[in-house]
Design an enzyme around this catalytic site. Structure first.
Site, PDB file in Angstrom:
ATOM      1  N   LYS A   1       0.865  -1.188   0.000  1.00  0.00           N
ATOM      2  CA  LYS A   1       0.000   0.000   0.000  1.00  0.00           C
ATOM      3  C   LYS A   1       0.898   1.234   0.000  1.00  0.00           C
ATOM      4  O   LYS A   1       1.792   1.352   0.848  1.00  0.00           O
ATOM      5  CB  LYS A   1      -0.905   0.011   1.232  1.00  0.00           C
ATOM      6  CG  LYS A   1      -1.702   1.291   1.422  1.00  0.00           C
ATOM      7  CD  LYS A   1      -2.260   1.410   2.830  1.00  0.00           C
ATOM      8  CE  LYS A   1      -1.206   1.427   3.887  1.00  0.00           C
ATOM      9  NZ  LYS A   1      -0.381   2.682   3.900  1.00  0.00           N
TER      10      LYS A   1
ATOM     11  N   ALA B   1       7.427  -3.115   9.140  1.00  0.00           N
ATOM     12  CA  ALA B   1       7.413  -1.770   9.751  1.00  0.00           C
ATOM     13  C   ALA B   1       8.020  -0.747   8.804  1.00  0.00           C
ATOM     14  O   ALA B   1       8.911   0.010   9.165  1.00  0.00           O
ATOM     15  CB  ALA B   1       8.150  -1.773  11.088  1.00  0.00           C
TER      16      ALA B   1
ATOM     17  N   ILE C   1       4.350   0.657   4.198  1.00  0.00           N
ATOM     18  CA  ILE C   1       3.619   0.230   2.999  1.00  0.00           C
ATOM     19  C   ILE C   1       2.598  -0.869   3.323  1.00  0.00           C
ATOM     20  O   ILE C   1       2.179  -1.627   2.441  1.00  0.00           O
ATOM     21  CB  ILE C   1       4.565  -0.219   1.866  1.00  0.00           C
ATOM     22  CG1 ILE C   1       5.612  -1.219   2.360  1.00  0.00           C
ATOM     23  CG2 ILE C   1       5.244   0.998   1.250  1.00  0.00           C
ATOM     24  CD1 ILE C   1       6.510  -1.760   1.254  1.00  0.00           C
TER      25      ILE C   1
ATOM     26  N   GLY D   1       2.487  -3.753   4.916  1.00  0.00           N
ATOM     27  CA  GLY D   1       2.719  -5.173   4.666  1.00  0.00           C
ATOM     28  C   GLY D   1       1.906  -6.080   5.559  1.00  0.00           C
ATOM     29  O   GLY D   1       1.238  -7.005   5.096  1.00  0.00           O
ATOM     30  N   GLY D   2       1.926  -5.821   6.870  1.00  0.00           N
ATOM     31  CA  GLY D   2       1.147  -6.648   7.781  1.00  0.00           C
ATOM     32  C   GLY D   2      -0.338  -6.539   7.528  1.00  0.00           C
ATOM     33  O   GLY D   2      -1.072  -7.530   7.597  1.00  0.00           O
ATOM     34  N   SER D   3      -0.802  -5.335   7.218  1.00  0.00           N
ATOM     35  CA  SER D   3      -2.221  -5.136   6.913  1.00  0.00           C
ATOM     36  C   SER D   3      -2.612  -5.861   5.634  1.00  0.00           C
ATOM     37  O   SER D   3      -3.686  -6.477   5.552  1.00  0.00           O
ATOM     38  CB  SER D   3      -2.511  -3.639   6.774  1.00  0.00           C
ATOM     39  OG  SER D   3      -2.274  -2.963   7.990  1.00  0.00           O
TER      40      SER D   3
ATOM     41  N   ASP E   1      -5.340   0.101   8.536  1.00  0.00           N
ATOM     42  CA  ASP E   1      -5.020  -0.057   7.121  1.00  0.00           C
ATOM     43  C   ASP E   1      -5.629  -1.301   6.492  1.00  0.00           C
ATOM     44  O   ASP E   1      -5.615  -1.446   5.269  1.00  0.00           O
ATOM     45  CB  ASP E   1      -3.496  -0.127   6.923  1.00  0.00           C
ATOM     46  CG  ASP E   1      -2.839   1.242   6.917  1.00  0.00           C
ATOM     47  OD1 ASP E   1      -3.569   2.249   6.837  1.00  0.00           O
ATOM     48  OD2 ASP E   1      -1.603   1.301   6.991  1.00  0.00           O
TER      49      ASP E   1
END
Length: 284
Positions: free
Chosen positions: A9, A96, A99, A101-103, A136
């Site tokens: 993102k 972290a 962008i 990533g975890g979301s 996010d």
């Protein structure tokens, strides 16, 4: 087995417009996706398990209960089904890094398990399940350009975007979002006035240049190399705009097309993480 992409993102701008009484900040941002993604595979199993692979998989190994597992359990609870699946996450996005990533991974889990378990809940229901897990995640469920407001849960259509290229660069430094917000000083920025469409990437870049990422100054204060990344992007041939995404430390360069972004990527220092291409297309 089902596979889902979890694309990066990218916040083309990010205004902090206010703060709620509970301490959460109110935002106004235009999010797009691409040009690199994590990948999640889900398959039937007798219990719930997650395996990690890929260049950044080891970074998540120390987390016993990451967002993918939390999303799986939340979906199972909402649907009233057992949380049973074998999941494999190929982690290509830095952790972290601003962008999402975890979301994106959690959103991929919701989509993939919705298919695996035959739930058919639909995008709106999955986004509602996602909202309590992270601001996010709802926008990542659809993984298409959208305007984000509120704390991230209020989504509306983005302007029609022209073809363009993105070059993402990260200096290899993790920037936790809470620390960046804590370091932020000053007032708030009004929401942006956006058109219905931009005719080309140059026009979009000119309009975005009048906006900002309010988290860029505190991120640079915490991690001065962010300023170095931005300067390097701005110096690249064909770069129309350079800005930090989210809470950093990933920055992006906007180019006229994917080919121009890919051509510029090797000109950045090899020690940085770099990915270039066009915008992500859902299902593409």
């Amino acid at each position: 087995m089902f596979s889902e992409s979890a694309p990066a993102k990218v916040n083309l701008y990010l205004h902090v417009t206010g703060r709620r009484e509970d301490g959460y900040h109110l935002l106004d941002s235009l999010a797009v996706f691409g040009p690199v993604a994590d990948a999640l595979r889900v398959a039937p199993a007798d219990d719930l398990a997650l395996a990690l692979e890929g260049p950044f998989g080891a970074t998540l190994a120390a987390e016993p209960d990451n967002l993918v597992l939390r999303a799986a359990r939340a979906l199972a609870a909402a649907a009233g089904v057992p949380a049973r699946a074998a999941m494999v996450l190929t982690k290509r996005l830095p952790v972290a890094s601003g962008i999402g990533g975890g979301s994106a991974d959690a959103a991929a889990a919701l989509r993939g398990l919705d298919r695996l378990w035959g739930l058919g809940l639909g995008e709106a229901r999955l986004a509602a399940i996602a909202a309590p897990l992270g601001a996010d995640i709802p926008v990542c469920v659809a993984s298409r350009p959208a305007r984000m407001q509120g704390v991230g849960e209020a989504l509306s259509a983005a302007p029609a975007l022209p073809p363009c290229g993105l070059l993402l660069a990260n200096p290899g430094v993790a920037l936790p979002t809470p620390a960046v917000f804590k370091a932020r000083a000053g007032g708030f920025t009004p929401p942006a006035a956006l058109p219905a469409a931009w005719p080309d990437a140059a026009a979009m870049a000119r309009a975005l240049a009048a906006l900002r990422n309010d988290l860029e100054p505190p991120a640079i204060a915490l991690c001065p190399v962010v300023a170095e990344v931005l300067a390097a992007l701005r110096a690249l041939p064909g770069c129309l705009l350079a800005r930090m995404s989210g809470s950093g430390a990933t920055c992006f360069g906007l180019f006229a097309d994917a080919a121009a972004a890919r051509a510029a990527a090797p000109l950045l220092p090899g020690r940085w993480w770099r990915e270039a291409g066009g915008l992500y297309e859902t299902g593409g």
